[in-house]
Design a protein around this motif. Structure first.
Motif, mmCIF file in Angstrom:
data_model
loop_
_atom_site.group_PDB
_atom_site.id
_atom_site.type_symbol
_atom_site.label_atom_id
_atom_site.label_comp_id
_atom_site.label_asym_id
_atom_site.label_seq_id
_atom_site.Cartn_x
_atom_site.Cartn_y
_atom_site.Cartn_z
ATOM 1 N N MET A 101 0.919 -1.180 0.000
ATOM 2 C CA MET A 101 -0.040 0.074 -0.044
ATOM 3 C C MET A 101 0.798 1.304 0.168
ATOM 4 O O MET A 101 1.788 1.135 0.649
ATOM 5 N N ILE A 102 0.605 2.291 -0.833
ATOM 6 C CA ILE A 102 1.272 3.611 -0.787
ATOM 7 C C ILE A 102 0.975 4.371 0.580
ATOM 8 O O ILE A 102 -0.343 4.522 0.793
ATOM 9 N N VAL A 103 1.904 4.709 1.013
ATOM 10 C CA VAL A 103 1.511 5.417 2.431
ATOM 11 C C VAL A 103 1.728 7.043 2.130
ATOM 12 O O VAL A 103 1.014 7.809 2.468
ATOM 13 N N CYS A 104 2.840 7.417 1.172
ATOM 14 C CA CYS A 104 3.102 8.671 0.992
ATOM 15 C C CYS A 104 2.904 8.771 -0.600
ATOM 16 O O CYS A 104 3.882 8.389 -1.239
ATOM 17 N N HIS A 105 1.941 9.616 -0.950
ATOM 18 C CA HIS A 105 1.667 9.801 -2.459
ATOM 19 C C HIS A 105 2.781 10.674 -3.090
ATOM 20 O O HIS A 105 3.050 10.661 -4.286
ATOM 21 N N CYS A 106 3.244 11.715 -2.050
ATOM 22 C CA CYS A 106 4.186 12.790 -2.741
ATOM 23 C C CYS A 106 5.627 12.074 -3.126
ATOM 24 O O CYS A 106 5.918 12.615 -4.110
ATOM 25 N N THR A 107 5.989 10.976 -2.490
ATOM 26 C CA THR A 107 7.312 10.540 -2.824
ATOM 27 C C THR A 107 7.272 9.064 -3.263
ATOM 28 O O THR A 107 8.164 8.454 -3.260
ATOM 29 N N ASN A 108 5.964 8.444 -3.253
ATOM 30 C CA ASN A 108 5.611 7.305 -3.686
ATOM 31 C C ASN A 108 6.205 6.281 -2.742
ATOM 32 O O ASN A 108 7.311 5.379 -3.207
ATOM 33 N N ILE A 109 6.192 6.241 -1.296
ATOM 34 C CA ILE A 109 6.746 5.446 -0.354
ATOM 35 C C ILE A 109 5.571 4.348 -0.069
ATOM 36 O O ILE A 109 4.487 4.874 0.311
ATOM 37 N N SER A 110 6.040 3.181 0.080
ATOM 38 C CA SER A 110 4.979 2.210 0.536
ATOM 39 C C SER A 110 5.459 1.691 1.898
ATOM 40 O O SER A 110 6.121 2.063 2.356
ATOM 41 N N LEU A 119 3.078 7.092 10.505
ATOM 42 C CA LEU A 119 3.659 6.865 11.944
ATOM 43 C C LEU A 119 2.685 5.431 12.441
ATOM 44 O O LEU A 119 3.214 4.845 13.009
ATOM 45 N N ASP A 120 1.493 5.348 11.831
ATOM 46 C CA ASP A 120 0.881 3.841 11.906
ATOM 47 C C ASP A 120 1.729 2.810 11.449
ATOM 48 O O ASP A 120 1.786 1.707 12.379
ATOM 49 N N THR A 121 2.167 3.306 10.613
ATOM 50 C CA THR A 121 2.948 2.099 9.749
ATOM 51 C C THR A 121 4.116 1.673 10.489
ATOM 52 O O THR A 121 4.779 0.433 10.702
ATOM 53 N N MET A 122 4.739 2.756 11.062
ATOM 54 C CA MET A 122 6.236 2.584 11.919
ATOM 55 C C MET A 122 5.754 2.009 13.140
ATOM 56 O O MET A 122 6.327 0.869 13.448
ATOM 57 N N ARG A 123 4.892 2.301 13.905
ATOM 58 C CA ARG A 123 4.376 1.834 15.168
ATOM 59 C C ARG A 123 4.019 0.375 15.221
ATOM 60 O O ARG A 123 4.361 -0.466 16.137
ATOM 61 N N SER A 124 3.640 -0.285 13.847
ATOM 62 C CA SER A 124 3.339 -1.724 13.572
ATOM 63 C C SER A 124 4.653 -2.395 13.415
ATOM 64 O O SER A 124 4.202 -3.769 13.657
ATOM 65 N N ASN A 125 5.769 -1.841 13.347
ATOM 66 C CA ASN A 125 6.696 -2.596 13.535
ATOM 67 C C ASN A 125 7.431 -2.945 14.564
ATOM 68 O O ASN A 125 7.782 -1.835 15.163
ATOM 69 N N ASP A 126 7.778 -4.044 15.131
ATOM 70 C CA ASP A 126 8.240 -4.449 16.461
ATOM 71 C C ASP A 126 9.425 -4.075 16.538
ATOM 72 O O ASP A 126 10.314 -3.618 17.421
ATOM 73 N N ASN A 127 10.680 -3.803 15.237
ATOM 74 C CA ASN A 127 11.859 -3.204 15.383
ATOM 75 C C ASN A 127 11.789 -1.782 15.789
ATOM 76 O O ASN A 127 13.075 -1.185 15.948
ATOM 77 N N LEU A 128 10.655 -1.121 15.932
ATOM 78 C CA LEU A 128 10.738 0.377 16.092
ATOM 79 C C LEU A 128 11.281 0.782 17.714
ATOM 80 O O LEU A 128 11.398 1.779 18.039
ATOM 81 N N GLU A 129 11.013 -0.287 18.523
ATOM 82 C CA GLU A 129 11.112 -0.108 19.876
ATOM 83 C C GLU A 129 12.289 0.732 20.142
ATOM 84 O O GLU A 129 13.439 0.410 19.567
#
Length: 92
Positions: free
Chosen positions: A1-10, A53-63
Motif C-alpha cells: 500500500m502507498i503511504v506517501c503519495h508525494c514521494t511514492n513510499i509504500s 506513523l501508524d505504519t512505523m508503530r506496527s513494526n516491532d523493530n521500532l522500539e
C-alpha cells in the motif's frame, strides 16, 4: 500500500527501512525523517504523517532500546522541566 503519495513510499519500504536501520544500529532512535533519508527521499506536504506513523508503530523493530527508555525521564527531572511545564517555580 502507498503511504506517501508525494514521494511514492509504500508500507513495505517503511518496514524494510526500519528493519535495516535496527540491524545496522541496535541503539538508534528511528524517526520519520530518518526513514525518508534512508529511502533517499524527503517529506513534502505531511498529509501522510498519521498513516506513516501508524505504519512505523506496527513494526516491532521500532522500539526504543531498553537503555534509552528512561533517559528522558531522568533528564527532565534533573533539569526541573516538569515543574516549569506545570507552572511551578523551579529554583536553579
Amino acid at each position: 500500500m502507498i503511504v506517501c503519495h508525494c514521494t511514492n513510499i509504500s508500507d513495505h519500504e517503511i518496514r524494510a527501512a526500519i528493519d535495516w536501520m535496527r540491524a545496522s544500529d541496535p541503539e538508534a532512535i528511528i524517526t520519520p525523517g530518518k526513514i525518508y533519508h534512508a529511502l533517499g527521499k524527503a517529506a513534502d506536504c505531511g498529509g501522510c504523517m498519521p498513516l506513516f506513523l501508524d505504519t512505523m508503530r506496527s513494526n516491532d523493530n521500532l522500539e526504543v532500546p531498553m537503555q534509552l527508555r528512561r533517559l528522558r525521564v531522568a533528564t527532565t527531572q534533573e533539569s526541573g522541566y516538569e515543574g516549569r511545564r506545570k507552572g511551578y517555580r523551579v529554583s536553579q
